[in-house]
Write a protein that holds these residues in place. Structure first.
Motif, PDB file in Angstrom:
ATOM      1  N   SER A  30       0.834  -1.204   0.000  1.00 26.40           N
ATOM      2  CA  SER A  30       0.000   0.000   0.000  1.00 26.40           C
ATOM      3  C   SER A  30       0.869   1.254   0.000  1.00 26.40           C
ATOM      4  O   SER A  30       0.571   2.231  -0.709  1.00 26.40           O
ATOM      5  CB  SER A  30      -0.928   0.009   1.218  1.00 26.40           C
ATOM      6  N   LEU A  33       2.338   1.798  -3.422  1.00 22.71           N
ATOM      7  CA  LEU A  33       1.355   2.346  -4.361  1.00 22.71           C
ATOM      8  C   LEU A  33       1.113   3.834  -4.128  1.00 22.71           C
ATOM      9  O   LEU A  33       0.797   4.574  -5.065  1.00 22.71           O
ATOM     10  CB  LEU A  33       0.049   1.571  -4.269  1.00 22.71           C
ATOM     11  N   GLU A  34       1.264   4.283  -2.880  1.00 21.63           N
ATOM     12  CA  GLU A  34       1.172   5.720  -2.612  1.00 21.63           C
ATOM     13  C   GLU A  34       2.346   6.468  -3.240  1.00 21.63           C
ATOM     14  O   GLU A  34       2.181   7.566  -3.781  1.00 21.63           O
ATOM     15  CB  GLU A  34       1.137   5.978  -1.108  1.00 21.63           C
ATOM     16  N   PRO A  37       2.141   5.777  -7.765  1.00 17.97           N
ATOM     17  CA  PRO A  37       0.741   5.516  -8.135  1.00 17.97           C
ATOM     18  C   PRO A  37       0.564   4.928  -9.526  1.00 17.97           C
ATOM     19  O   PRO A  37      -0.485   4.346  -9.825  1.00 17.97           O
ATOM     20  CB  PRO A  37       0.090   6.912  -8.032  1.00 17.97           C
ATOM     21  N   GLN A  39       1.714   2.330 -10.510  1.00 20.99           N
ATOM     22  CA  GLN A  39       1.615   0.879 -10.349  1.00 20.99           C
ATOM     23  C   GLN A  39       0.194   0.412 -10.048  1.00 20.99           C
ATOM     24  O   GLN A  39      -0.087  -0.790 -10.065  1.00 20.99           O
ATOM     25  CB  GLN A  39       2.546   0.428  -9.208  1.00 20.99           C
ATOM     26  N   ARG A  40      -0.697   1.348  -9.759  1.00 20.48           N
ATOM     27  CA  ARG A  40      -2.063   0.957  -9.401  1.00 20.48           C
ATOM     28  C   ARG A  40      -2.786   0.272 -10.553  1.00 20.48           C
ATOM     29  O   ARG A  40      -3.671  -0.550 -10.338  1.00 20.48           O
ATOM     30  CB  ARG A  40      -2.844   2.190  -8.932  1.00 20.48           C
ATOM     31  N   VAL A  43      -2.172  -3.405 -10.278  1.00 17.77           N
ATOM     32  CA  VAL A  43      -2.980  -4.031  -9.234  1.00 17.77           C
ATOM     33  C   VAL A  43      -4.430  -4.168  -9.693  1.00 17.77           C
ATOM     34  O   VAL A  43      -5.074  -5.203  -9.466  1.00 17.77           O
ATOM     35  CB  VAL A  43      -2.894  -3.212  -7.927  1.00 17.77           C
TER      36      VAL A  43
END
Length: 213
Positions: A30, A33-34, A37, A39-40, A43
């Motif tokens: 998490s 990903l912050e 971003p 990479q979101r 996911v």
């Protein structure tokens, strides 16, 4: 983490999307990903794939569905009085919520010259810690009895595999022998999760040189 097949970042993302990671690993991803971003999308693709697999799976028995719903409703609801932690220049919100403090409040302990650590604790069979490496500092050559997964939060380090900077995830197991070196521009700060001790592999002369370096 042993035997969990987390040998690549893609595998880590897939298990995150499937909800299969232990809590420290979920927090690490998490936080990643912050910081990255972009990479979101990866996911989201894994989540869509997992949804397709669920749709094609055999129907769940009614008793099993009732039990699953009971577990969900029995889970503790978040406190309505909880207030978000203030913004932090280094630590993502997921990490701050997990450890309960920001980057300016870490109770560092010196482990080696130029290397500090804060042990968060053993959670879900994982040893979780924060590390701080002085600019230019070499970490003694080592391999891993199990798995080590690290997230860089500040600065960068290099080893024989490449460069890892803010937001990057490093995955190392017993097939990896490396000697990380923090880059000169800033301290390298990160989150580390391991399931077994490190094993130092360099010569005695190199090890002693790194200790006093």
């Amino acid at each position: 983490m042993k035997g969990a097949q987390l040998d690549t970042v893609d595998a880590l993302m897939a298990q995150y999307a499937a909800g299969m990671l232990p809590e420290p690993m979920r927090v690490l991803v998490s936080s990643h990903l912050e910081l990255q971003p972009q990479q979101r999308g990866k996911v989201a693709a894994y989540e869509a794939l997992a949804g397709d697999m669920l749709l094609s799976a055999p129907p769940v028995a009614l008793d099993d569905a009732d039990a699953a719903l009971a577990r969900i409703f029995a889970a503790e609801a978040p406190s309505a009085q909880a207030r978000p932690l203030p913004e932090d220049p280094l630590f993502p919100a997921a990490l701050r919520e997990f450890i309960g403090f920001g980057s300016g409040e870490v109770p560092w302990r010196r482990k080696l010259p130029g290397f500090k650590e804060h042990m968060i604790g053993k959670i879900d069979d994982c040893e979780v810690s924060l590390f701080w490496i002085r600019p230019g500092r070499k970490i003694p050559a080592h391999t891993h009895e199990g798995m080590e997964i690290s997230l860089v939060l500040c600065g960068a380090f290099r080893d024989g595999r490449g460069r890892f900077a803010r937001g990057d995830i490093s995955i190392a197991d017993d097939s990896v022998e490396h000697r990380p070196v923090a880059e000169d521009e800033a301290p390298c700060i990160g989150l580390s999760i391991v399931d077994a001790p490190l094993r130092f592999t360099g010569s005695i002369r190199q090890f002693l040189g790194d200790l006093i370096g």
